[in-house]
Write a protein that holds these residues in place. Structure first.
Motif, PDB file in Angstrom:
ATOM      1  N   VAL A 132      -7.222   6.335  -7.790  1.00  0.00           N
ATOM      2  CA  VAL A 132      -5.855   5.831  -7.933  1.00  0.00           C
ATOM      3  C   VAL A 132      -5.678   4.466  -7.268  1.00  0.00           C
ATOM      4  N   LEU A 133      -5.982   4.384  -5.978  1.00  0.00           N
ATOM      5  CA  LEU A 133      -5.670   3.167  -5.228  1.00  0.00           C
ATOM      6  C   LEU A 133      -6.477   1.962  -5.689  1.00  0.00           C
ATOM      7  N   ILE A 134      -7.792   2.093  -5.706  1.00  0.00           N
ATOM      8  CA  ILE A 134      -8.635   0.944  -6.036  1.00  0.00           C
ATOM      9  C   ILE A 134      -8.371   0.423  -7.455  1.00  0.00           C
ATOM     10  N   PRO A 135      -8.177   1.281  -8.468  1.00  0.00           N
ATOM     11  CA  PRO A 135      -7.817   0.736  -9.780  1.00  0.00           C
ATOM     12  C   PRO A 135      -6.507  -0.054  -9.795  1.00  0.00           C
ATOM     13  N   LEU A 136      -5.612   0.212  -8.822  1.00  0.00           N
ATOM     14  CA  LEU A 136      -4.340  -0.495  -8.770  1.00  0.00           C
ATOM     15  C   LEU A 136      -4.395  -1.786  -7.939  1.00  0.00           C
ATOM     16  N   VAL A 137      -5.456  -1.963  -7.169  1.00  0.00           N
ATOM     17  CA  VAL A 137      -5.539  -3.118  -6.270  1.00  0.00           C
ATOM     18  C   VAL A 137      -5.414  -4.451  -7.004  1.00  0.00           C
ATOM     19  N   PRO A 138      -6.096  -4.671  -8.138  1.00  0.00           N
ATOM     20  CA  PRO A 138      -5.955  -5.982  -8.794  1.00  0.00           C
ATOM     21  C   PRO A 138      -4.507  -6.323  -9.136  1.00  0.00           C
ATOM     22  N   ARG A 139      -3.770  -5.337  -9.628  1.00  0.00           N
ATOM     23  CA  ARG A 139      -2.366  -5.605  -9.983  1.00  0.00           C
ATOM     24  C   ARG A 139      -1.542  -5.908  -8.734  1.00  0.00           C
ATOM     25  N   PHE A 140      -1.779  -5.175  -7.647  1.00  0.00           N
ATOM     26  CA  PHE A 140      -1.030  -5.422  -6.417  1.00  0.00           C
ATOM     27  C   PHE A 140      -1.302  -6.836  -5.896  1.00  0.00           C
ATOM     28  N   LEU A 141      -2.550  -7.251  -5.895  1.00  0.00           N
ATOM     29  CA  LEU A 141      -2.896  -8.584  -5.396  1.00  0.00           C
ATOM     30  C   LEU A 141      -2.370  -9.689  -6.313  1.00  0.00           C
ATOM     31  N   GLU A 142      -2.265  -9.373  -7.588  1.00  0.00           N
ATOM     32  CA  GLU A 142      -1.676 -10.344  -8.508  1.00  0.00           C
ATOM     33  C   GLU A 142      -0.198 -10.543  -8.182  1.00  0.00           C
ATOM     34  N   LEU A 143       0.497  -9.464  -7.847  1.00  0.00           N
ATOM     35  CA  LEU A 143       1.918  -9.547  -7.527  1.00  0.00           C
ATOM     36  C   LEU A 143       2.159 -10.106  -6.132  1.00  0.00           C
ATOM     37  N   HIS A 144       1.212  -9.859  -5.210  1.00  0.00           N
ATOM     38  CA  HIS A 144       1.395 -10.258  -3.810  1.00  0.00           C
ATOM     39  C   HIS A 144       0.141 -10.994  -3.316  1.00  0.00           C
ATOM     40  N   PRO A 145      -0.076 -12.213  -3.789  1.00  0.00           N
ATOM     41  CA  PRO A 145      -1.309 -12.925  -3.453  1.00  0.00           C
ATOM     42  C   PRO A 145      -1.432 -13.311  -1.983  1.00  0.00           C
ATOM     43  N   GLN A 146      -0.340 -13.255  -1.213  1.00  0.00           N
ATOM     44  CA  GLN A 146      -0.408 -13.623   0.195  1.00  0.00           C
ATOM     45  C   GLN A 146      -0.668 -12.418   1.103  1.00  0.00           C
ATOM     46  N   ILE A 147      -0.832 -11.244   0.516  1.00  0.00           N
ATOM     47  CA  ILE A 147      -1.153 -10.041   1.290  1.00  0.00           C
ATOM     48  C   ILE A 147      -2.643  -9.754   1.170  1.00  0.00           C
ATOM     49  N   THR A 148      -3.260  -9.386   2.283  1.00  0.00           N
ATOM     50  CA  THR A 148      -4.644  -8.907   2.258  1.00  0.00           C
ATOM     51  C   THR A 148      -4.638  -7.424   2.609  1.00  0.00           C
ATOM     52  N   LEU A 149      -5.548  -6.669   2.006  1.00  0.00           N
ATOM     53  CA  LEU A 149      -5.618  -5.228   2.195  1.00  0.00           C
ATOM     54  C   LEU A 149      -6.854  -4.848   2.993  1.00  0.00           C
ATOM     55  N   ASN A 150      -6.679  -3.943   3.914  1.00  0.00           N
ATOM     56  CA  ASN A 150      -7.785  -3.332   4.643  1.00  0.00           C
ATOM     57  C   ASN A 150      -7.775  -1.854   4.276  1.00  0.00           C
ATOM     58  N   ILE A 151      -8.733  -1.414   3.456  1.00  0.00           N
ATOM     59  CA  ILE A 151      -8.740  -0.059   2.898  1.00  0.00           C
ATOM     60  C   ILE A 151      -9.830   0.771   3.566  1.00  0.00           C
ATOM     61  N   VAL A 152      -9.436   1.915   4.098  1.00  0.00           N
ATOM     62  CA  VAL A 152     -10.386   2.864   4.689  1.00  0.00           C
ATOM     63  C   VAL A 152     -10.223   4.191   3.959  1.00  0.00           C
ATOM     64  N   LEU A 153     -11.321   4.718   3.406  1.00  0.00           N
ATOM     65  CA  LEU A 153     -11.285   5.973   2.670  1.00  0.00           C
ATOM     66  C   LEU A 153     -12.003   7.062   3.451  1.00  0.00           C
ATOM     67  N   THR A 154     -11.310   8.147   3.704  1.00  0.00           N
ATOM     68  CA  THR A 154     -11.888   9.300   4.376  1.00  0.00           C
ATOM     69  C   THR A 154     -11.023  10.518   4.080  1.00  0.00           C
ATOM     70  N   ASP A 155     -11.640  11.680   3.912  1.00  0.00           N
ATOM     71  CA  ASP A 155     -10.876  12.906   3.721  1.00  0.00           C
ATOM     72  C   ASP A 155     -10.460  13.518   5.046  1.00  0.00           C
ATOM     73  N   ARG A 156     -10.809  12.864   6.152  1.00  0.00           N
ATOM     74  CA  ARG A 156     -10.356  13.309   7.472  1.00  0.00           C
ATOM     75  C   ARG A 156      -8.956  12.765   7.730  1.00  0.00           C
ATOM     76  N   VAL A 157      -8.062  13.609   8.278  1.00  0.00           N
ATOM     77  CA  VAL A 157      -6.720  13.152   8.624  1.00  0.00           C
ATOM     78  C   VAL A 157      -6.812  12.305   9.885  1.00  0.00           C
ATOM     79  N   VAL A 158      -6.296  11.094   9.825  1.00  0.00           N
ATOM     80  CA  VAL A 158      -6.436  10.163  10.936  1.00  0.00           C
ATOM     81  C   VAL A 158      -5.097   9.985  11.643  1.00  0.00           C
TER      82      VAL A 158
END
Length: 317
Positions: free
Chosen positions: A110-136
């Protein structure tokens, strides 16, 4: 004192900081002031308003009814001021880094397929994505937003519901051709039932039998640490598994996986939330932009709302 000489926004900010942080000393630290200065400032505020806003004690700070009302209004006023400044500022688009934590299946499906569209809409935002099934712990991991699947326990986190997903027991056609398709819960005994290793995993599969839910133990010869690893095992024909529909719907549509025992599916669903620390009215614009985007681009069933044609204009800076 004439109203023009009163820094009302500064008073509101000091009062809100004290309430949010639970004490004059903690609020003073956040403001870079001394506790005595903050106490005097709020004392002057109370005198000007002609109302007591807080009950003071050495151990605890408690709002009066007037204080609670003033706090709620102050939060809204400060948020409106922030928004007005953002709109008036040159280049007021949301900017900065947003750290997001998500489960591996949600991240990859879900998230990664949506990243290009999000960055297109918000080019001044950078994303730091961490994937884990552990609750943090969001504060410990310095995450702005986390995606949580299932019922949320009581906490200080604020949640925004994104959707909900059903579950299904699935297997690869090659596995079913080799070991047979189970048509009753009893026939599952002859099958390799794959599960998870992470601490929150459910050790049973619920099935609806004669109007009641029966739990079938998961006792296969392989367990995985995240949903995408388990999905890969199922695609490889290792066994059967129970996964969220948003994660495997594309595989079901393509015939790479097949649902089994659907007549016994209890129809249980799990909500999907974006959770964050803080108050909805006082979020940084960069975080609010991500939350608003996810609310608009995650479908009610948890799958991404994709529009491939919209991605063509994105350029790396």
């Amino acid at each position: 004192m004439p109203r023009s000489e009163v820094n009302r926004s500064g008073e509101m900010e000091a009062f809100v900081q004290v309430v949010d942080r639970g004490s004059f000393s903690a609020g003073a630290r956040a403001l870079g002031m001394t506790p005595s200065a903050v106490s005097k400032l709020i004392g002057r505020l109370e005198a000007r308003l002609g109302a007591q806003l807080v009950h003071r004690s050495t151990r605890k700070l408690q709002l009066t009814a007037e204080g609670q009302l003033f706090y709620e209004r102050s939060v809204r006023v400060l948020a409106d001021m922030d928004e007005a400044e953002r709109c008036a500022a040159a280049g007021a688009a949301p900017s900065g880094r947003v750290s997001i934590n998500a489960s591996v299946p949600f991240g990859q499906q879900v998230l990664i397929p949506l990243v290009p569209r999000f960055l297109e809409l918000h080019p001044q935002i950078t994303l730091n994505i961490v994937l884990t099934d552990r609750v943090v712990d969001l504060m410990e991991e310095r995450a702005d937003v986390a995606i949580r699947w299932g019922a949320l326990p009581p906490s200080d986190l604020v949640a925004r519901r994104l959707g909900a997903t059903g579950q299904a027991i699935v297997g690869a056609p090659a596995y079913l051709a080799r070991y047979g398709t189970p048509y009753t819960p009893e026939e599952l005994e002859a099958h390799n039932r794959l599960g998870f290793t992470y601490r929150r995993s459910v050790p049973d599969w619920p099935l609806a039998v004669d109007g009641r839910v029966v739990d079938i133990p998961v006792n296969g010869n392989v367990r995985a640490g995240d949903g995408e690893a388990l999905r890969a095992l199922l695609l490889a024909g290792v066994g059967l598994g129970r996964l969220s529909l948003y994660q495997v719907q594309a595989d079901l549509d393509a015939g790479r996986l097949v649902p089994v025992l659907e007549d016994f599916n209890p129809g249980d669903t799990a909500p999907i939330h974006a959770v964050y620390l803080g108050k909805p009215g006082r979020l940084p614009a960069r975080v609010r932009a991500l939350l608003d985007f996810l609310s608009a681009h995650v479908l009610a069933d948890g799958r991404p709302r994709l529009a491939p044609a919209a991605f063509g204009n994105f350029h790396w800076q």
